[in-house]
Design a protein around this motif. Structure first.
Motif, PDB file in Angstrom:
ATOM      1  N   LYS A 196      -9.921 -20.725 -21.874  1.00 26.64           N
ATOM      2  CA  LYS A 196      -9.458 -19.712 -22.821  1.00 26.64           C
ATOM      3  C   LYS A 196      -8.548 -18.714 -22.126  1.00 26.64           C
ATOM      4  O   LYS A 196      -8.706 -18.443 -20.939  1.00 26.64           O
ATOM      5  CB  LYS A 196     -10.666 -18.933 -23.370  1.00 26.64           C
ATOM      6  CG  LYS A 196     -11.609 -19.765 -24.199  1.00 26.64           C
ATOM      7  CD  LYS A 196     -11.315 -19.553 -25.663  1.00 26.64           C
ATOM      8  CE  LYS A 196     -12.255 -20.388 -26.512  1.00 26.64           C
ATOM      9  NZ  LYS A 196     -11.928 -20.279 -27.927  1.00 26.64           N
ATOM     10  N   ASN A 197      -7.637 -18.177 -22.895  1.00 23.50           N
ATOM     11  CA  ASN A 197      -6.836 -17.047 -22.452  1.00 23.50           C
ATOM     12  C   ASN A 197      -7.087 -15.977 -23.509  1.00 23.50           C
ATOM     13  O   ASN A 197      -6.536 -16.037 -24.596  1.00 23.50           O
ATOM     14  CB  ASN A 197      -5.369 -17.453 -22.407  1.00 23.50           C
ATOM     15  CG  ASN A 197      -4.482 -16.342 -21.915  1.00 23.50           C
ATOM     16  OD1 ASN A 197      -4.955 -15.388 -21.321  1.00 23.50           O
ATOM     17  ND2 ASN A 197      -3.182 -16.468 -22.168  1.00 23.50           N
ATOM     18  N   ASN A 198      -7.960 -15.039 -23.199  1.00 28.24           N
ATOM     19  CA  ASN A 198      -8.537 -14.190 -24.241  1.00 28.24           C
ATOM     20  C   ASN A 198      -9.161 -15.096 -25.311  1.00 28.24           C
ATOM     21  O   ASN A 198     -10.024 -15.878 -24.976  1.00 28.24           O
ATOM     22  CB  ASN A 198      -7.506 -13.209 -24.788  1.00 28.24           C
ATOM     23  CG  ASN A 198      -7.066 -12.238 -23.695  1.00 28.24           C
ATOM     24  OD1 ASN A 198      -7.895 -11.800 -22.895  1.00 28.24           O
ATOM     25  ND2 ASN A 198      -5.790 -11.943 -23.628  1.00 28.24           N
ATOM     26  N   GLY A 219      -1.169 -18.310 -10.415  1.00 31.56           N
ATOM     27  CA  GLY A 219      -1.959 -17.113 -10.703  1.00 31.56           C
ATOM     28  C   GLY A 219      -2.029 -16.251  -9.449  1.00 31.56           C
ATOM     29  O   GLY A 219      -1.211 -16.402  -8.551  1.00 31.56           O
ATOM     30  N   GLU A 249      -3.569 -27.213 -18.918  1.00 34.63           N
ATOM     31  CA  GLU A 249      -3.046 -26.023 -18.243  1.00 34.63           C
ATOM     32  C   GLU A 249      -3.849 -25.833 -16.964  1.00 34.63           C
ATOM     33  O   GLU A 249      -5.073 -25.777 -17.007  1.00 34.63           O
ATOM     34  CB  GLU A 249      -3.268 -24.821 -19.169  1.00 34.63           C
ATOM     35  CG  GLU A 249      -2.405 -23.631 -18.906  1.00 34.63           C
ATOM     36  CD  GLU A 249      -0.984 -23.816 -19.393  1.00 34.63           C
ATOM     37  OE1 GLU A 249      -0.095 -23.520 -18.595  1.00 34.63           O
ATOM     38  OE2 GLU A 249      -0.762 -24.275 -20.542  1.00 34.63           O
ATOM     39  N   VAL A 292      -6.409 -22.717 -24.470  1.00 34.10           N
ATOM     40  CA  VAL A 292      -5.182 -23.090 -23.769  1.00 34.10           C
ATOM     41  C   VAL A 292      -5.141 -24.574 -23.415  1.00 34.10           C
ATOM     42  O   VAL A 292      -4.196 -25.038 -22.779  1.00 34.10           O
ATOM     43  CB  VAL A 292      -4.941 -22.232 -22.500  1.00 34.10           C
ATOM     44  CG1 VAL A 292      -4.819 -20.771 -22.882  1.00 34.10           C
ATOM     45  CG2 VAL A 292      -6.040 -22.428 -21.473  1.00 34.10           C
ATOM     46  N   PRO A 312      -8.339 -23.187 -16.928  1.00 39.84           N
ATOM     47  CA  PRO A 312      -9.020 -22.211 -17.793  1.00 39.84           C
ATOM     48  C   PRO A 312      -9.127 -22.758 -19.221  1.00 39.84           C
ATOM     49  O   PRO A 312      -8.193 -23.394 -19.711  1.00 39.84           O
ATOM     50  CB  PRO A 312      -8.108 -20.996 -17.744  1.00 39.84           C
ATOM     51  CG  PRO A 312      -6.762 -21.549 -17.418  1.00 39.84           C
ATOM     52  CD  PRO A 312      -6.987 -22.759 -16.564  1.00 39.84           C
ATOM     53  N   ASP A 362      -6.431 -11.990 -13.506  1.00 39.16           N
ATOM     54  CA  ASP A 362      -6.207 -13.295 -14.117  1.00 39.16           C
ATOM     55  C   ASP A 362      -4.942 -13.281 -14.948  1.00 39.16           C
ATOM     56  O   ASP A 362      -4.674 -12.327 -15.669  1.00 39.16           O
ATOM     57  CB  ASP A 362      -7.380 -13.655 -15.043  1.00 39.16           C
ATOM     58  CG  ASP A 362      -8.653 -13.860 -14.241  1.00 39.16           C
ATOM     59  OD1 ASP A 362      -8.552 -14.429 -13.140  1.00 39.16           O
ATOM     60  OD2 ASP A 362      -9.721 -13.427 -14.712  1.00 39.16           O
ATOM     61  N   TRP A 363      -4.209 -14.353 -14.840  1.00 36.72           N
ATOM     62  CA  TRP A 363      -3.091 -14.540 -15.764  1.00 36.72           C
ATOM     63  C   TRP A 363      -2.941 -16.026 -16.076  1.00 36.72           C
ATOM     64  O   TRP A 363      -2.916 -16.849 -15.159  1.00 36.72           O
ATOM     65  CB  TRP A 363      -1.777 -13.997 -15.206  1.00 36.72           C
ATOM     66  CG  TRP A 363      -0.677 -14.303 -16.169  1.00 36.72           C
ATOM     67  CD1 TRP A 363       0.330 -15.209 -16.030  1.00 36.72           C
ATOM     68  CD2 TRP A 363      -0.527 -13.744 -17.482  1.00 36.72           C
ATOM     69  NE1 TRP A 363       1.095 -15.242 -17.168  1.00 36.72           N
ATOM     70  CE2 TRP A 363       0.593 -14.362 -18.078  1.00 36.72           C
ATOM     71  CE3 TRP A 363      -1.240 -12.792 -18.221  1.00 36.72           C
ATOM     72  CZ2 TRP A 363       1.028 -14.049 -19.358  1.00 36.72           C
ATOM     73  CZ3 TRP A 363      -0.805 -12.486 -19.506  1.00 36.72           C
ATOM     74  CH2 TRP A 363       0.320 -13.101 -20.055  1.00 36.72           C
ATOM     75  N   VAL A 364      -2.872 -16.322 -17.345  1.00 34.01           N
ATOM     76  CA  VAL A 364      -2.641 -17.696 -17.771  1.00 34.01           C
ATOM     77  C   VAL A 364      -1.367 -17.715 -18.612  1.00 34.01           C
ATOM     78  O   VAL A 364      -1.264 -16.990 -19.599  1.00 34.01           O
ATOM     79  CB  VAL A 364      -3.815 -18.226 -18.626  1.00 34.01           C
ATOM     80  CG1 VAL A 364      -3.573 -19.693 -18.986  1.00 34.01           C
ATOM     81  CG2 VAL A 364      -5.133 -18.064 -17.896  1.00 34.01           C
ATOM     82  N   GLU A 365      -0.416 -18.493 -18.199  1.00 34.24           N
ATOM     83  CA  GLU A 365       0.822 -18.668 -18.971  1.00 34.24           C
ATOM     84  C   GLU A 365       0.602 -19.902 -19.845  1.00 34.24           C
ATOM     85  O   GLU A 365       0.668 -21.023 -19.357  1.00 34.24           O
ATOM     86  CB  GLU A 365       2.011 -18.868 -18.021  1.00 34.24           C
ATOM     87  CG  GLU A 365       3.361 -18.974 -18.696  1.00 34.24           C
ATOM     88  CD  GLU A 365       4.069 -17.629 -18.852  1.00 34.24           C
ATOM     89  OE1 GLU A 365       3.584 -16.617 -18.318  1.00 34.24           O
ATOM     90  OE2 GLU A 365       5.103 -17.602 -19.537  1.00 34.24           O
ATOM     91  N   SER A 366       0.303 -19.678 -21.113  1.00 31.40           N
ATOM     92  CA  SER A 366      -0.075 -20.810 -21.975  1.00 31.40           C
ATOM     93  C   SER A 366       1.153 -21.568 -22.447  1.00 31.40           C
ATOM     94  O   SER A 366       1.598 -21.411 -23.578  1.00 31.40           O
ATOM     95  CB  SER A 366      -0.841 -20.299 -23.195  1.00 31.40           C
ATOM     96  OG  SER A 366      -1.859 -19.437 -22.798  1.00 31.40           O
TER      97      SER A 366
END
Lengths: 229, 746, 330
Positions: free
Chosen positions: B154-156, B314, B342, B160, B152, B319-323
């Motif tokens: 972007k995370n919001n 995920g 990431e 990332v 990804p 969606d979830w991204v752990e930055s």
């Protein structure tokens, strides 16, 4: 209900040959995290789902179907914080659910319902117990003291006051259990030093991590509780 | 009025007496007439389709009012999801609505909800629901999900995959010294002691009240209003106390919708207190991570390259991204080149979410372990390595960090800990038979700013009531905001009442990202300014006031409770006198919701240093942490006693992360095997030593008028690395896979 | 939790009669395991017969011997701190105090602890489809599942669960005898015969008959048990089940081992009396080499699985550590 079926599922692990990722350290996961697979492509065993995975789940209680549905209510008198309650109870009712759902004594907390956190700790005949694993109907003739029964009017119990003073809590949810447990811990004579307090308070989990402050609170309160230790 | 002390007063919690007497009411503890109880049925496969459900036995069981399944559940009017980006409108992580179809995406997914008159009846009836599935092969580990993996961007709004310069030349340069290692962290679960819970009560079809354990009353209100097509003011969310959260009560989760649906279908209020088991699947967790860190440094320890490549899990329901890298390696040190990657691997496992310092917590763990490894390669003290790479400026933004006092944190920490007595060689220090290890690590967490509004009411008798729909998760918000209100309004602490946890109040953002103190504090500051202005307007029109005919703009609070001329403080008037003479019983103002101003000249970040000691039996090697010193630089500390508790709490959770915590899953069914507090090991009292906390630095007024950058999360960052580094120092064994349980040290 | 009827037993004869008459009835003691399992839907008795008021809560000296008799309803906390236990069988006191939490120990009874059921994940939560113990013939979910907490000794292909009790490990080492009352009167069961290995019937965990009531546990006189110790290795400092535990007692004579009692916890379907270890100790010098060899003797037969092979090495070390600790005692 559909029947079982046998299925051979395409290899979900298959990856393109010479994938550059193969050469670096991968991967953690729920299952293989501990063995960083160097070659993902090597793990191509076909996944066959056995009958138990498939289906048919009488998992959730097939045998219960034959069980007696009906509940024989039981009349009991329980003494809680000095007051006698006449109750007609479903025998399945735990002391904790009785307190919280029937008597509005919501100070005793449900944090696991399985005796694993200590948030439901109350004093039963002066001894600390997990009220979630105690059937209410079995307690006739016993003296139950909950967090609501510790203070004398507006006068906090020394343990309650010490918890406030030493910030022995954050969210406050494990706190009634901690305090009941701490009162018993001192009365049992298990609060002699820090190490002993820590061990004997380990049945009360605090996820906010107030443990060092709880130890300080108990050390202060033990001197004010008038218990020979 | 600016308070320039770094440490605020050491007050006890204003809500303390309620909590220690059991009178504080948590969400599911409100007494609602006719309230029924709910118990869930969850999927026992990870992927597939429900082919049949038999609910007859459950429906005919005593006391049962309703059995909701995908076949009969009243579906919300808004299909699903939303709110991810527009955080003021609530947060959905699991975007799929519960019971919306016959598909199963993870084990533990709600597939039915039984509503009965009593809890005992509901629990029993739920055991009678029979389910048939057509299972499909699930993706249960990251290695299996490579084809589905994504990088990804972007995370919001967050990049990332940030990058500075080119790391490869330095990493390939054999003259430089380097470390290249992989660190992994397991699934960790928040496990606040209060399980999530909600009571939902409809009043007809158009009005809904929920008593709900949440970190975001306004978010829940907004989502429920949209979801059910209700007017915002007809949805009330009430949550005066939260029994811990750590992130798992920040988004709106399926159980909240289920309770609302069930209350509608059953025609009575419904209470749904999640069983602990479901807290491992239906309210998120910290995703597992595998992080490869590559460092290259000169022989003097100067970093030339940091490369941080993360792999995290995920899910398929959102969606979830752990930055990990963006929030650690891209921020912490002055390196010539930085590269962060990431990759997210979607799994048929319940969806992860934010858990205390998401991204920072695993990311800082990995980087701080790698730096420790580098210190041995360089034969440098671990503190010296960090000092050699101290970042005055944000490495990517190129602007200075505001009020950064990390060097002081290292110095104070090292001194309090006695770091200079450390024998740098591993496996050398002893206490009797026990091996002793000393380790350290840096802590960091960004300062987040959101929007809030506050309503302040000043009464002629001198009391003040301040309200904001914010939250106290145990953070001490009640106390901190009472304190801030007292300072900002100029009203004695004892006369201020601060109210929160109700959607009726002005907007408060999610209690996450350690933003509340600064954000709501700023709103209180603004409300106080408005209140003073309103009082000044009364005074200048009042012939009896010493401030009569002065210009409002020339008036300010010159002392608590007193307005005066800025240039001539001898001309002044009392708040209460102004009100009384104006014949007013009270005056109320509400601050405006404003997008926070962005200061592009500074970067805002909190810092800290952990020093810790472990002792390990060489034969039976369970790690015991015996001493921790933590020094934090987070701007102003509003309430000293409670802030210390917050830091201790983060350290305790970080010790759990280092040594105990892991949610493990059955490799076949994908169900968690230890979804309980007996086998998911959070630290007990016996695991925790004394924790010595200090604060350094200055109020960060460049960040906000309170000078506070937040403290909820920084404590947990870095501590797992400090412990792991101490374990290495004690034993010479580098464990790069958390948690460090006894088996790994054999 | 399924519905059940509740009654309070007036005497043990009535309790035994009632249970004998109803195959789905169970005795309710401390309830810390039974109520938990009922909540999980593993145990589904139709009837609970509350025996908590029966007069079985005494710890007394056995007439004519230096042994003690422990009533079935003696609470774990009371037993742990009873002077007869702390003075004569410190290993039992330590074992009890290392188990569960103070609150649970206040409820849990001696007899209930004997009947404690495994913590195997696949047994404890019926959401897992495979468990031969819970549902004969359904398979063992742990065999190829997440089996970190599982057995390395005495297991079968049917079941690799472990017994979770600490108390029982000490009692196994101490040659305890279980006294039971049934429709045909009283009988005694030597501790080694009380719990069963899983074999082909993992659901049958003890040799107690369904209509029998445990009334007491006898501990014989073992003078050298004053020199005994319980070592519990677990993932956190307290309030956790054992990965591996060791109960050990040694009788030394001039630096040589005259008698030994060793039992292991966390490694098998039953509290594991380490007889091979004991044999390897007798007559040898009490030193680390002897202890190492004695540990090897027992663990030669151990078999690990994907996630629990570490237990073999951990057990080896724990045995050495426990024996070393006992040897150093005055």
């Amino acid at each position: 209900m559909s029947d079982e079926f046998e299925a051979t599922v395409p290899d979900p692990h298959a990856s393109p040959p010479n994938d550059p990722l193969d050469d670096i350290l991968i991967f953690g996961s729920v299952e293989t995290r501990r063995r960083f697979l160097k070659k993902v492509a090597g793990t191509s065993a076909a996944l066959t789902l056995g009958p138990h995975l498939m289906g048919l789940s009488d998992l959730q209680g097939a045998s219960a179907i034959t069980t007696n549905h009906s509940t024989t209510m039981v009349d009991v008198q329980l003494k809680i914080n000095g007051a006698v309650h006449k109750l007609r109870l479903d025998p399945r009712t735990s002391l904790l659910d009785l307190l919280r759902e029937h008597l509005q004594l919501t100070g005793s907390k449900k944090g696991c319902d399985h005796g694993q956190c200590g948030a439901c700790t109350v004093l039963l005949n002066g001894r600390r117990v997990n009220s979630c694993l105690t059937l209410a109907v079995a307690l006739e003739g016993d003296e139950i003291t909950t967090i609501e029964g510790l203070a004398q009017g507006d006068q906090l119990h020394p343990m309650q006051a010490a918890f406030v003073e030493h910030d022995g809590f954050q969210c406050g949810y494990c706190t009634p259990g901690q305090i009941c447990s701490a009162v018993a811990c001192v009365q049992e004579g298990h609060a002699k030093d820090d190490a002993q307090i820590r061990e004997w308070m380990s049945g009360n989990l605090c996820r906010c991590g107030a443990y060092p402050n709880i130890v300080d609170a108990i050390k202060e309160a033990r001197g004010k509780m008038g218990v020979a230790s | 009025m600016a308070n320039t002390n770094i440490l605020g007063p050491a007050r006890s919690r204003v809500d303390g007496p309620l909590k220690v007497t059991g009178r504080a009411k948590y969400a599911v503890e409100f007494e609602i007439p006719r309230c029924a109880h709910a118990w869930p049925v969850v999927s026992t496969i990870s992927k597939g389709t429900i082919t049949a459900m038999d609910t007859k036995a459950a429906e005919s069981a005593p006391g049962v009012l309703k059995v909701l399944t995908h076949q009969n559940a009243p579906q919300p009017t808004e299909a699903s999801g939303g709110g991810g980006a527009a955080r003021s409108e609530g947060i959905r992580i699991e975007e799929r609505n519960p019971l919306s179809d016959d598909k199963v995406h993870y084990a533990g997914q709600f597939i039915a909800l039984v509503v009965a008159q009593t809890l005992e009846q509901a629990r029993y009836a739920a055991s009678l629901v029979k389910v048939n599935y057509a299972p499909e092969a699930p993706l249960l580990d990251m290695a299996a999900a490579r084809k589905e993996s994504e990088k990804p961007k972007k995370n919001n709004d967050e990049n990332v995959q940030p990058k500075k310069g080119d790391v490869e030349p330095a990493l390939a340069n054999h003259i430089l010294l380097g470390v290249r290692q992989t660190y992994s962290t397991p699934t960790e679960t928040h496990n606040p002691i209060e399980m999530s819970g909600i009571i939902a009560a409809w009043e007809g079809d158009r009005k809904l009240t929920v008593w709900n354990a949440t970190q975001f009353v306004k978010g829940v209100q907004s989502i429920l209003a949209r979801t059910y097509g209700l007017d915002l003011e007809n949805v009330r969310v009430i949550c005066p106390f939260v029994g811990g959260a750590f992130g798992c009560k920040g988004a709106l989760w399926p159980h909240e919708l289920l309770a609302v649906m069930a209350a509608k279908a059953a025609g009575v209020p419904v209470k749904f207190h999640l069983p602990r088991r479901e807290m491992f699947t239906t309210t998120g967790h910290r995703t597992p991570t595998v992080q490869e860190i590559s460092l290259a440094a000169t022989s003097k320890g100067k970093l030339q390259a940091i490369k941080h490549v993360s792999h995290t899990a995920g899910a398929f329901v959102g969606d979830w991204v752990e930055s990990c890298g963006a929030r650690s390696s891209a921020v912490m040190y002055a390196s010539e080149a930085i590269k962060v990657e990431e990759t997210v691997y979607p799994l048929n496992v319940a969806i992860p979410t934010f858990m205390r310092a998401p991204g920072e917590c695993p990311g800082v763990y990995a980087l701080e372990c790698a730096l420790d490894e580098l210190s041995y390669v360089l034969s440098m003290d671990p503190v010296e390595v960090r000092l050699a790479n101290h970042a005055d400026d944000h490495p990517l933004k190129g602007v200075p960090f505001s009020a950064k006092h990390l060097k002081e944190a290292y110095q104070v920490g090292a001194e309090k800990f006695g770091w200079s007595k450390r024998n740098p060689r591993p496996d050398t220090m002893r206490d009797g038979d026990l091996k002793v290890g000393w380790g350290m690590a840096t802590a960091t967490y960004p300062a987040h700013k959101m929007s809030a509004a506050a309503k302040a009411t000043l009464f002629a008798d001198g009391r003040a009531v301040v309200q904001c729909a914010t939250h106290d998760l145990g953070t001490g918000a009640y106390t901190a905001f009472t304190q801030i209100s007292s300072e900002q309004l100029g009203v004695p602490y004892e006369k201020v009442t601060f109210e929160l946890g109700k959607s009726d109040f002005p907007f408060g953002p999610v209690a996450g990202g350690s933003n509340s103190t600064g954000t709501v504090g700023t709103a209180i500051h603004d409300a106080a300014q408005m209140l003073h202005r309103a009082l000044a307007e009364l005074a200048v029109d009042d012939a009896q006031s010493p401030l009569h005919r002065a210009k409002v703009n020339d008036i300010a609070m010159i002392a608590p409770g007193r307005l005066g001329l800025k240039k001539d403080p001898n001309k002044s008037d009392n708040f209460t006198d102004i009100l009384k003479r104006a014949g007013k019983n009270a005056i109320a103002v509400q601050s405006k919701m404003e997008e926070p101003e962005e200061d592009k000249k500074h970067a805002f970040q909190s810092w800290g240093a952990h020093f810790c000691e472990v002792k390990i039996d060489p034969l039976v090697p369970r790690v015991q942490v015996t001493r921790v010193v933590t020094v934090i630089n987070c701007g102003r500390v509003v309430t000293a006693k409670l802030a210390r508790s917050q830091i201790i709490g983060g350290v305790v959770m970080g010790i759990g992360m280092a040594l105990h915590e892991a949610t493990e899953y059955d490799p076949k069914t994908g169900m968690p095997v230890n979804p309980n507090l007996a086998e998911y090991h959070v630290p007990t009292n016996a695991d925790i030593p004394e924790i010595d906390v200090h604060f350094v630095g200055e109020p960060d007024f460049a960040f906000n008028p309170i000078g506070a950058r937040g403290i909820g999360e920084i404590g947990i960052t870095g501590i797992a690395a400090a412990v792991a580094n101490a374990v290495y120092h004690a034993t010479g064994k580098r464990i790069r896979d958390l948690p460090i349980t006894p088996d790994k040290l054999l | 939790m399924n519905p059940f009827t509740y009654s309070r037993a007036a005497d043990w004869q009535g309790a035994v009669h009632d249970v004998a008459a109803d195959p789905s009835a169970k005795f309710l003691g401390g309830g810390t395991n039974l109520i938990d399992l009922m909540k999980m839907g593993v145990e589904k008795p139709d009837r609970l017969i509350d025996i908590n008021r029966l007069p079985l809560a005494q710890v007394e000296e056995m007439p004519g011997s230096a042994g003690i008799r422990i009533g079935a309803l003696v609470r774990n906390s009371d037993l742990a701190e009873h002077p007869l236990v702390t003075s004569r069988y410190p290993v039992l006191s330590e074992a009890l105090l290392s188990g569960a939490s103070p609150q649970l120990r206040n409820l849990a009874t001696t007899a209930g602890n004997l009947l404690q059921r495994t913590r195997c994940y696949y047994f404890y939560d019926p959401a897992f489809p495979m468990c031969n113990k819970r549902q004969p013939g359904s398979g063992c979910g742990a065999l190829e599942g997440y089996n970190r907490i599982h057995a390395i000794l005495g297991q079968s292909e049917q079941c690799i669960a472990t017994h979770p009790s600490d108390m029982c490990v000490a009692m196994a080492a101490l040659d305890a005898v279980v006294r039971v009352q049934g429709p045909k009167g009283e009988r005694t069961i030597p501790f080694a015969d009380f719990h069963r290995l899983p074999g082909d019937t993992p659901g049958v965990e003890t040799n107690l008959q369904p209509n029998e009531l445990i009334t007491a546990v006898d501990l014989p006189a073992i003078p050298f048990a004053t020199r005994s110790h319980y070592l519990k290795v677990r993932d956190r400092a307290s309030y956790a089940f054992a990965l591996v535990s060791v109960a050990a007692a040694l009788e030394l004579e001039g630096g040589n081992i005259k008698s030994a009692r060793v039992a292991l916890g966390g490694v098998a379907h039953k509290p594991w009396r380490a007889t091979k270890t004991e044999q390897a100790l007798i007559g040898k010098k009490a030193d680390p080499e002897t202890f190492r060899a004695a540990a090897e003797a027992e663990l030669a037969a151990a078999k690990g699985y994907k996630y629990n092979s570490f237990k073999i090495e951990l057990a080896r070390r724990a045995i050495i550590q426990a024996l070393s600790t006992v040897a150093k005692m005055a």
